[in-house]
Design a protein around this motif. Structure first.
Motif, PDB file in Angstrom:
ATOM      1  N   VAL A  52       0.835  -1.201   0.000  1.00  0.00           N
ATOM      2  CA  VAL A  52       0.000   0.000   0.000  1.00  0.00           C
ATOM      3  C   VAL A  52       0.873   1.254   0.000  1.00  0.00           C
ATOM      4  CG1 VAL A  52      -1.662   1.344   1.352  1.00  0.00           C
ATOM      5  CG2 VAL A  52      -2.030  -1.112   0.991  1.00  0.00           C
ATOM      6  N   ARG A  84      -3.354   2.891   9.527  1.00  0.00           N
ATOM      7  CA  ARG A  84      -3.830   3.847   8.534  1.00  0.00           C
ATOM      8  C   ARG A  84      -2.592   4.415   7.853  1.00  0.00           C
ATOM      9  NH1 ARG A  84      -8.491   7.451   7.703  1.00  0.00           N
ATOM     10  NH2 ARG A  84      -7.752   9.344   6.678  1.00  0.00           N
ATOM     11  N   VAL A 114      -4.309  -1.523  -3.908  1.00  0.00           N
ATOM     12  CA  VAL A 114      -4.654  -0.849  -2.654  1.00  0.00           C
ATOM     13  C   VAL A 114      -6.064  -1.239  -2.222  1.00  0.00           C
ATOM     14  CG1 VAL A 114      -5.088   1.403  -1.572  1.00  0.00           C
ATOM     15  CG2 VAL A 114      -3.060   1.068  -3.011  1.00  0.00           C
ATOM     16  N   ALA A 118      -6.655  -3.147   1.316  1.00  0.00           N
ATOM     17  CA  ALA A 118      -7.131  -2.259   2.380  1.00  0.00           C
ATOM     18  C   ALA A 118      -8.587  -2.536   2.722  1.00  0.00           C
ATOM     19  CB  ALA A 118      -6.974  -0.801   1.944  1.00  0.00           C
ATOM     20  N   TRP A 121     -10.301   2.801   1.529  1.00  0.00           N
ATOM     21  CA  TRP A 121      -9.356   3.823   1.129  1.00  0.00           C
ATOM     22  C   TRP A 121     -10.136   5.014   0.595  1.00  0.00           C
ATOM     23  CZ3 TRP A 121      -8.528   5.830  -3.830  1.00  0.00           C
ATOM     24  CH2 TRP A 121      -9.175   5.177  -4.862  1.00  0.00           C
ATOM     25  N   TRP A 133      -5.468   7.985   1.468  1.00  0.00           N
ATOM     26  CA  TRP A 133      -5.307   7.179   2.674  1.00  0.00           C
ATOM     27  C   TRP A 133      -5.891   5.786   2.464  1.00  0.00           C
ATOM     28  CZ3 TRP A 133      -9.822   5.302   4.560  1.00  0.00           C
ATOM     29  CH2 TRP A 133     -10.987   5.969   4.177  1.00  0.00           C
ATOM     30  N   ALA A 134      -5.410   4.859   3.269  1.00  0.00           N
ATOM     31  CA  ALA A 134      -5.919   3.484   3.235  1.00  0.00           C
ATOM     32  C   ALA A 134      -5.788   2.903   4.634  1.00  0.00           C
ATOM     33  CB  ALA A 134      -5.139   2.633   2.242  1.00  0.00           C
TER      34      ALA A 134
END
Length: 141
Positions: A52, A84, A114, A118, A121, A133-134
């Motif tokens: 990620v 995070r 991702v 995740a 995200w 963000w993820a």
């Protein structure tokens, strides 16, 4: 991760040059920080966070680069044992989106990785630029 360690409120924040070298360094330092927090190198969670970070940092370098501006990596532990990951760059007008890809596509798979790794995200606006963000949780995929 060791259940005895509480990392809530701890975070790793570092700026990197908006270059391929900066993106590689971001991934390496994130994995090193996870190991210091008790998430061993080569564990599934460490590997997922590494991918990620690598993809978000590569996107910041390729699509979010502004001459003379760095990108920022932030890794924050979450209560459920996950993390995070936030990567901020200076180009707010270039919003990431999932590409259709296809067998002949040479790019466009990064955000699919991702999304697969995740729990969720997204993108948040900043005064200058954006943050992608993820949230990566143990056993997400």
């Amino acid at each position: 991760m060791n259940a005895e360690i509480t990392l809530v409120g701890t975070e790793f924040v570092q700026r990197f040059s908006a270059s391929r070298r900066g993106a590689r360094l971001a991934r390496r330092l994130a994995v090193q920080q996870l190991d210091a927090w008790g998430v061993p190198y080569g564990s599934a969670l460490s590997d997922d966070v590494a991918v990620v970070v690598a993809e978000l940092a590569a996107n910041a370098v390729l699509h979010g680069r502004v001459t003379g501006r760095d990108f920022e990596l932030r890794v924050l532990p979450e209560e459920a044992g996950g993390f995070r990951v936030e990567v901020s760059d200076a180009r707010g007008e270039r919003r990431p989106e999932l590409c259709a890809g296809g067998p002949d596509a040479e790019s466009g798979y990064g955000l699919r990785l991702v999304a697969a790794l995740a729990a969720e995200w997204g993108v948040a606006d900043r005064v200058i630029g954006k943050t992608v963000w993820a949230r990566v949780a143990p056993g997400t995929p």
